[in-house]
Design an enzyme around this catalytic site. Structure first.
Site, PDB file in Angstrom:
ATOM      1  N   CYS A  55       0.822  -1.220   0.000  1.00 44.28           N
ATOM      2  CA  CYS A  55       0.000   0.000   0.000  1.00 44.28           C
ATOM      3  C   CYS A  55       0.849   1.259   0.000  1.00 44.28           C
ATOM      4  O   CYS A  55       0.343   2.361  -0.215  1.00 44.28           O
ATOM      5  CB  CYS A  55      -0.942   0.004   1.200  1.00 44.28           C
ATOM      6  SG  CYS A  55      -0.086   0.110   2.803  1.00 44.28           S
ATOM      7  N   HIS A  68      -0.125  10.958  16.371  1.00 50.48           N
ATOM      8  CA  HIS A  68      -0.847  10.421  15.220  1.00 50.48           C
ATOM      9  C   HIS A  68       0.067   9.412  14.537  1.00 50.48           C
ATOM     10  O   HIS A  68       1.218   9.713  14.215  1.00 50.48           O
ATOM     11  CB  HIS A  68      -1.202  11.534  14.239  1.00 50.48           C
ATOM     12  CG  HIS A  68      -1.707  11.038  12.923  1.00 50.48           C
ATOM     13  ND1 HIS A  68      -2.979  10.550  12.746  1.00 50.48           N
ATOM     14  CD2 HIS A  68      -1.086  10.933  11.712  1.00 50.48           C
ATOM     15  CE1 HIS A  68      -3.133  10.170  11.479  1.00 50.48           C
ATOM     16  NE2 HIS A  68      -2.003  10.379  10.839  1.00 50.48           N
ATOM     17  N   HIS A  73      -3.809   4.935  10.166  1.00 44.41           N
ATOM     18  CA  HIS A  73      -5.214   4.543  10.180  1.00 44.41           C
ATOM     19  C   HIS A  73      -5.354   3.023  10.165  1.00 44.41           C
ATOM     20  O   HIS A  73      -4.445   2.308   9.734  1.00 44.41           O
ATOM     21  CB  HIS A  73      -5.954   5.140   8.979  1.00 44.41           C
ATOM     22  CG  HIS A  73      -6.118   6.619   9.065  1.00 44.41           C
ATOM     23  ND1 HIS A  73      -5.128   7.503   8.642  1.00 44.41           N
ATOM     24  CD2 HIS A  73      -7.131   7.385   9.552  1.00 44.41           C
ATOM     25  CE1 HIS A  73      -5.542   8.741   8.851  1.00 44.41           C
ATOM     26  NE2 HIS A  73      -6.745   8.696   9.394  1.00 44.41           N
ATOM     27  N   ASP A  77      -8.787  -4.505   5.339  1.00 41.96           N
ATOM     28  CA  ASP A  77      -8.594  -5.066   4.006  1.00 41.96           C
ATOM     29  C   ASP A  77      -7.299  -5.874   3.918  1.00 41.96           C
ATOM     30  O   ASP A  77      -6.719  -6.038   2.857  1.00 41.96           O
ATOM     31  CB  ASP A  77      -8.589  -3.963   2.946  1.00 41.96           C
ATOM     32  CG  ASP A  77      -7.552  -2.875   3.226  1.00 41.96           C
ATOM     33  OD1 ASP A  77      -6.761  -3.033   4.177  1.00 41.96           O
ATOM     34  OD2 ASP A  77      -7.528  -1.871   2.502  1.00 41.96           O
ATOM     35  N   ARG A 121      -5.612  -4.153   8.977  1.00 35.04           N
ATOM     36  CA  ARG A 121      -4.359  -3.596   8.447  1.00 35.04           C
ATOM     37  C   ARG A 121      -4.123  -2.251   9.117  1.00 35.04           C
ATOM     38  O   ARG A 121      -4.811  -1.282   8.838  1.00 35.04           O
ATOM     39  CB  ARG A 121      -4.412  -3.423   6.928  1.00 35.04           C
ATOM     40  CG  ARG A 121      -3.183  -2.677   6.360  1.00 35.04           C
ATOM     41  CD  ARG A 121      -3.163  -2.684   4.836  1.00 35.04           C
ATOM     42  NE  ARG A 121      -4.281  -1.965   4.253  1.00 35.04           N
ATOM     43  CZ  ARG A 121      -4.256  -0.668   3.925  1.00 35.04           C
ATOM     44  NH1 ARG A 121      -3.170   0.067   4.145  1.00 35.04           N
ATOM     45  NH2 ARG A 121      -5.320  -0.098   3.378  1.00 35.04           N
ATOM     46  N   CYS A 178      -2.253   0.729   9.000  1.00 38.51           N
ATOM     47  CA  CYS A 178      -1.449   1.441   8.009  1.00 38.51           C
ATOM     48  C   CYS A 178      -0.755   2.608   8.722  1.00 38.51           C
ATOM     49  O   CYS A 178      -1.390   3.592   9.089  1.00 38.51           O
ATOM     50  CB  CYS A 178      -2.358   1.954   6.893  1.00 38.51           C
ATOM     51  SG  CYS A 178      -1.509   2.787   5.554  1.00 38.51           S
TER      52      CYS A 178
END
Length: 296
Positions: free
Chosen positions: A221, A258, A261, A265, A272, A274
């Site tokens: 990704c 932060h 996310h 999937d 996942r 990410c």
């Protein structure tokens, strides 16, 4: 499980600078600029600037009360406003630039009123900051959102240096912007995207252990992908409504950084996580094992 968040609305003049300042407070997870407490049901920037709609330029701040208390936010807010001047902040004049604190939950009222009474006792001048429940808040146009991130040299009446960022001095510009301002690194650019050595990944801000190489997989990704955190207690999850969609934001539990996310999937519809490489620091397994042994 999502972390319980609260929302407070702050009007302090031009919302570009107020938003940039408030968004940097540790514990404030998201901000949105908009128009509040007016009588027009479809306000636009041009209408509000006419002074005829009754709206105030306002920042909606979503925060984690376990990390930052409401009165701490208000103390920081008072650093950047002139609470004694009505309908003006800096060079900006008009009812849309009035100051105000608007609560969403009744439980916040006592904190706001108590705070303003304390400030009034400390001042010889009358404080004219509005304080009441929020009404008719409408998000401003997209180009106003995170305006100073998009336009670093843009107009700002707020001194953004009033926040003490010493705890972030060790971060690079990219690390700071992603962990503290919720930006995202360019896909396939992160140092841990195509990296699969044995070890653990810690928060670049405070060294909190977040993920293990055992749970890292190649999702192709463009960002590091993990099937799970090293412990559910290491992260918090928050609904993220930015960019016109609903996502699940992932933050570190202790530093409130932060990270990225969460999607579902992965292989066979598995989770996942990410995660931005810039939010992480890798510690090889042998080195981490030694650190743990020395610690205990």
């Amino acid at each position: 499980m999502f972390e319980k968040q609260q929302v407070i609305y702050l009007a302090g003049g031009c919302f570009w600078g107020v938003e940039a300042f408030i968004s940097r407070l540790k514990g404030v997870n998201s901000t949105e600029v908009g128009y509040a407490n007016g009588n027009d049901l479809a306000p636009t920037y041009e209408k509000v600037c006419s002074g005829k709609t009754g709206h105030a330029e306002t920042v909606k701040a979503t925060y984690n009360p376990k990390i930052i208390a409401l009165d701490e936010i208000l103390e920081s807010f008072f650093k950047i406003i002139d609470p004694h001047t009505r309908n003006r902040q800096g060079p900006d004049i008009g009812t849309q630039y009035r100051t105000g604190i608007y609560w969403q939950e009744a439980s916040q009222r006592d904190t706001v009123i108590k705070f303003l009474r304390k400030k009034q006792k400390e001042s010889s001048e009358r404080i004219v900051v509005e304080a009441h429940e929020i009404s008719n808040f409408y998000p401003a146009e997209e180009y106003h959102q995170k305006y100073l991130e998009k336009n670093p040299q843009g107009y700002c009446h707020v001194d953004l240096n009033l926040i003490d960022d010493e705890e972030f001095d060790h971060l690079t510009k990219e690390e700071y912007e992603i962990t503290q301002l919720s930006l995202t690194e360019t896909p396939f650019s992160g140092k841990y995207d195509d990296f699969f050595e044995d070890g653990v990944y810690v928060d670049v801000v405070n060294g909190e252990v977040l993920f293990s190489s055992d749970d890292k997989f190649d999702s192709r990704c463009g960002w590091p992908a993990f099937s799970k955190p090293i412990s559910e207690d290491a992260i918090t999850k928050h609904r993220d409504f930015s960019h016109g969609t609903t996502r699940i934001e992932v933050r570190s539990a202790k530093a409130n950084s932060h990270l990225g996310h969460l999607f579902h999937d992965g292989p066979g519809g598995s989770p996942r996580y990410c995660i931005n490489s810039a939010t992480l620091r890798f510690i090889p397994k042998q080195e981490f094992d030694k650190l743990q042994k020395d610690k205990y």
